[in-house]
Write an enzyme that holds these catalytic residues in place. Sequence first.
Site, PDB file in Angstrom:
ATOM      1  N   ARG A   1     -70.255 -10.644   4.880  1.00 30.38           N
ATOM      2  CA  ARG A   1     -68.929 -11.241   4.985  1.00 30.38           C
ATOM      3  C   ARG A   1     -67.854 -10.162   4.836  1.00 30.38           C
ATOM      4  O   ARG A   1     -67.855  -9.407   3.863  1.00 30.38           O
ATOM      5  CB  ARG A   1     -68.740 -12.299   3.898  1.00 30.38           C
ATOM      6  CG  ARG A   1     -67.455 -13.115   4.047  1.00 30.38           C
ATOM      7  CD  ARG A   1     -67.318 -14.156   2.958  1.00 30.38           C
ATOM      8  NE  ARG A   1     -68.472 -15.031   2.874  1.00 30.38           N
ATOM      9  CZ  ARG A   1     -68.687 -16.091   3.665  1.00 30.38           C
ATOM     10  NH1 ARG A   1     -67.795 -16.388   4.594  1.00 30.38           N
ATOM     11  NH2 ARG A   1     -69.773 -16.831   3.513  1.00 30.38           N
TER      12      ARG A   1
ATOM     13  N   GLY B   1     -75.247 -12.546  -0.708  1.00 32.67           N
ATOM     14  CA  GLY B   1     -73.850 -12.315  -0.408  1.00 32.67           C
ATOM     15  C   GLY B   1     -73.298 -11.068  -1.051  1.00 32.67           C
ATOM     16  O   GLY B   1     -73.710  -9.943  -0.760  1.00 32.67           O
ATOM     17  N   SER B   2     -72.356 -11.247  -1.984  1.00 34.30           N
ATOM     18  CA  SER B   2     -71.594 -10.114  -2.497  1.00 34.30           C
ATOM     19  C   SER B   2     -72.404  -9.140  -3.335  1.00 34.30           C
ATOM     20  O   SER B   2     -72.008  -7.984  -3.499  1.00 34.30           O
ATOM     21  CB  SER B   2     -70.405 -10.621  -3.326  1.00 34.30           C
ATOM     22  OG  SER B   2     -70.847 -11.399  -4.422  1.00 34.30           O
TER      23      SER B   2
ATOM     24  N   LYS C   1     -80.422 -24.133   3.753  1.00 33.03           N
ATOM     25  CA  LYS C   1     -79.632 -23.295   2.862  1.00 33.03           C
ATOM     26  C   LYS C   1     -79.170 -24.158   1.688  1.00 33.03           C
ATOM     27  O   LYS C   1     -78.351 -25.054   1.854  1.00 33.03           O
ATOM     28  CB  LYS C   1     -78.437 -22.733   3.632  1.00 33.03           C
ATOM     29  CG  LYS C   1     -77.396 -22.010   2.806  1.00 33.03           C
ATOM     30  CD  LYS C   1     -76.253 -21.567   3.726  1.00 33.03           C
ATOM     31  CE  LYS C   1     -75.101 -20.970   2.948  1.00 33.03           C
ATOM     32  NZ  LYS C   1     -74.018 -20.511   3.853  1.00 33.03           N
TER      33      LYS C   1
ATOM     34  N   GLU D   1     -76.489 -11.936   8.987  1.00 25.01           N
ATOM     35  CA  GLU D   1     -75.453 -12.817   9.531  1.00 25.01           C
ATOM     36  C   GLU D   1     -74.076 -12.245   9.238  1.00 25.01           C
ATOM     37  O   GLU D   1     -73.843 -11.646   8.187  1.00 25.01           O
ATOM     38  CB  GLU D   1     -75.565 -14.225   8.967  1.00 25.01           C
ATOM     39  CG  GLU D   1     -75.330 -14.305   7.468  1.00 25.01           C
ATOM     40  CD  GLU D   1     -74.995 -15.702   6.985  1.00 25.01           C
ATOM     41  OE1 GLU D   1     -73.813 -16.089   7.062  1.00 25.01           O
ATOM     42  OE2 GLU D   1     -75.919 -16.380   6.505  1.00 25.01           O
TER      43      GLU D   1
ATOM     44  N   THR E   1     -70.915 -19.335   8.424  1.00 23.61           N
ATOM     45  CA  THR E   1     -69.677 -20.121   8.378  1.00 23.61           C
ATOM     46  C   THR E   1     -69.325 -20.647   9.771  1.00 23.61           C
ATOM     47  O   THR E   1     -68.178 -20.586  10.217  1.00 23.61           O
ATOM     48  CB  THR E   1     -68.507 -19.308   7.781  1.00 23.61           C
ATOM     49  OG1 THR E   1     -68.975 -18.544   6.656  1.00 23.61           O
ATOM     50  CG2 THR E   1     -67.415 -20.225   7.274  1.00 23.61           C
TER      51      THR E   1
END
Length: 229
Positions: free
Chosen positions: A31, A193-194, A143, A54, A83
């Site tokens: 992201r 993610g992060s 998910k 992704e 998203t």
Amino acid sequence: MDAELNLPTPYTPHAGFVAAFVACRMIAIMRGITPADAADHGRALYEAGFRIVEVPLNSPDPLDSIAALRAAMPADMMIGAGTVLTPERVRDVKNAGGELIVMPHADTDVVTAAKRKGLACVPGVATPTEAFAALKHGADALKMFPAEQLGPAVTKAWRAVIPSVVPLLPVGGVKPDNMGPQLAAGASGFGLGSALYKPGQDVAATRANALAFIAGWRAVLGAEKGVPA
């Protein structure tokens, strides 16, 4: 009713997704990546062992990043978008070279659009009702989002009714050292993610984080019997 799997429709997952997921059961979420940086970070992930990445569509110029990744990565690296909120965006992702649609929600119109385009789809689900509706419309994996609210106890309860062949992927708050309880409860893998990628970090950080997750996964395999490789 499919008696063997106890699902409302036959489960026929996307072959490319299955191959990539078997190779590495963690999905890299980049992201905030930019098109200029996408290929270099993608190579770092690939070299560490990742096979699914992704780019969320709320990133800068996400379709350009997806195209850059597809052009730079080997064929066995599955490139997709996260998203994805509408069926129209599914078309845009495919035109950019994406092969995977990941969603934060369980909109079955988006799942149907992805399958009609020949893409893999991993919708976000927070209840068994959403999970089974998504599977009925062709979801390839589920998910579990947000994973901070859907802990190991929920995963264990879901796994009692969702066959083991269907991947359950907690997303949210996953770190290299906290995967064990979810895997022991029946999770199949994770979306990262992060803790894996933050906007603006350099390639060396992405590589180090990716290797830490691979090491964390292998450590769990060594400690927990019955967790798939």
